[in-house]
Motif scaffolding. Sequence first.
Motif, PDB file in Angstrom:
ATOM      1  N   ASP A  44     -15.605  13.905 -39.069  1.00  6.51           N
ATOM      2  CA  ASP A  44     -16.774  13.397 -38.359  1.00  6.51           C
ATOM      3  C   ASP A  44     -16.604  11.956 -37.914  1.00  6.51           C
ATOM      4  N   ALA A  45     -15.709  11.214 -38.560  1.00  8.64           N
ATOM      5  CA  ALA A  45     -15.524   9.799 -38.245  1.00  8.64           C
ATOM      6  C   ALA A  45     -14.816   9.588 -36.902  1.00  8.64           C
ATOM      7  N   LEU A  46     -14.151  10.613 -36.385  1.00  3.20           N
ATOM      8  CA  LEU A  46     -13.436  10.471 -35.121  1.00  3.20           C
ATOM      9  C   LEU A  46     -14.327  10.814 -33.941  1.00  3.20           C
ATOM     10  N   SER A  47     -14.236  10.002 -32.912  1.00  3.91           N
ATOM     11  CA  SER A  47     -14.985  10.264 -31.684  1.00  3.91           C
ATOM     12  C   SER A  47     -14.294  11.363 -30.887  1.00  3.91           C
ATOM     13  N   ASP A  48     -14.993  11.886 -29.899  1.00  2.00           N
ATOM     14  CA  ASP A  48     -14.398  12.893 -29.023  1.00  2.00           C
ATOM     15  C   ASP A  48     -13.146  12.342 -28.344  1.00  2.00           C
ATOM     16  N   GLU A  49     -13.194  11.075 -27.943  1.00  2.00           N
ATOM     17  CA  GLU A  49     -12.043  10.452 -27.285  1.00  2.00           C
ATOM     18  C   GLU A  49     -10.844  10.381 -28.223  1.00  2.00           C
ATOM     19  N   ASP A  50     -11.093  10.068 -29.503  1.00  2.00           N
ATOM     20  CA  ASP A  50      -9.993  10.026 -30.476  1.00  2.00           C
ATOM     21  C   ASP A  50      -9.366  11.398 -30.670  1.00  2.00           C
ATOM     22  N   GLU A  52      -9.384  13.873 -28.472  1.00  2.00           N
ATOM     23  CA  GLU A  52      -8.664  14.211 -27.253  1.00  2.00           C
ATOM     24  C   GLU A  52      -7.317  13.492 -27.190  1.00  2.00           C
ATOM     25  N   ARG A  53      -7.307  12.218 -27.563  1.00  2.00           N
ATOM     26  CA  ARG A  53      -6.051  11.476 -27.577  1.00  2.00           C
ATOM     27  C   ARG A  53      -5.066  12.098 -28.581  1.00  2.00           C
ATOM     28  N   ARG A  99     -11.171  20.694 -27.386  1.00  2.00           N
ATOM     29  CA  ARG A  99     -11.795  19.941 -28.485  1.00  2.00           C
ATOM     30  C   ARG A  99     -12.804  20.820 -29.240  1.00  2.00           C
ATOM     31  N   ARG A 103     -12.614  22.255 -33.189  1.00  2.00           N
ATOM     32  CA  ARG A 103     -13.670  21.907 -34.152  1.00  2.00           C
ATOM     33  C   ARG A 103     -14.366  23.126 -34.733  1.00  2.00           C
TER      34      ARG A 103
END
Length: 104
Positions: A44-50, A52-53, A99, A103
């Motif tokens: 949960d600590a990671l953003s969608d951008e993280d 995706e990267r 993504r 998840r």
Amino acid sequence: MILLRQKLERAAALKKGGKPQNVGGKTADDGSNIHRIRALAQMDALSDEDVERSMIQGLLIEEFGEGLVNDPKFQQLVSRVVDLLANDEAGKALLGAARRDLRE
């Protein structure tokens, strides 16, 4: 873009219990890279951008080898690919679908 699409499709097939396929002349591995990315996606600590990267980096590492991961030029390449996909409607949809799939 085509290579990334093939890799994501192969990852989805592995998730659904499919067998690794020969893609682009290479035999798919056991999916351990995908398992690592899936574990990251669950955080949960990671953003969608993280996430995706991480997906893009994982796919590029799978294609070009682990030895490049700490190379600044490789990280620039990862950033460029992420930016290109994020700024393209089809690419953005592909990243979002991958993504969400990771998840689940």
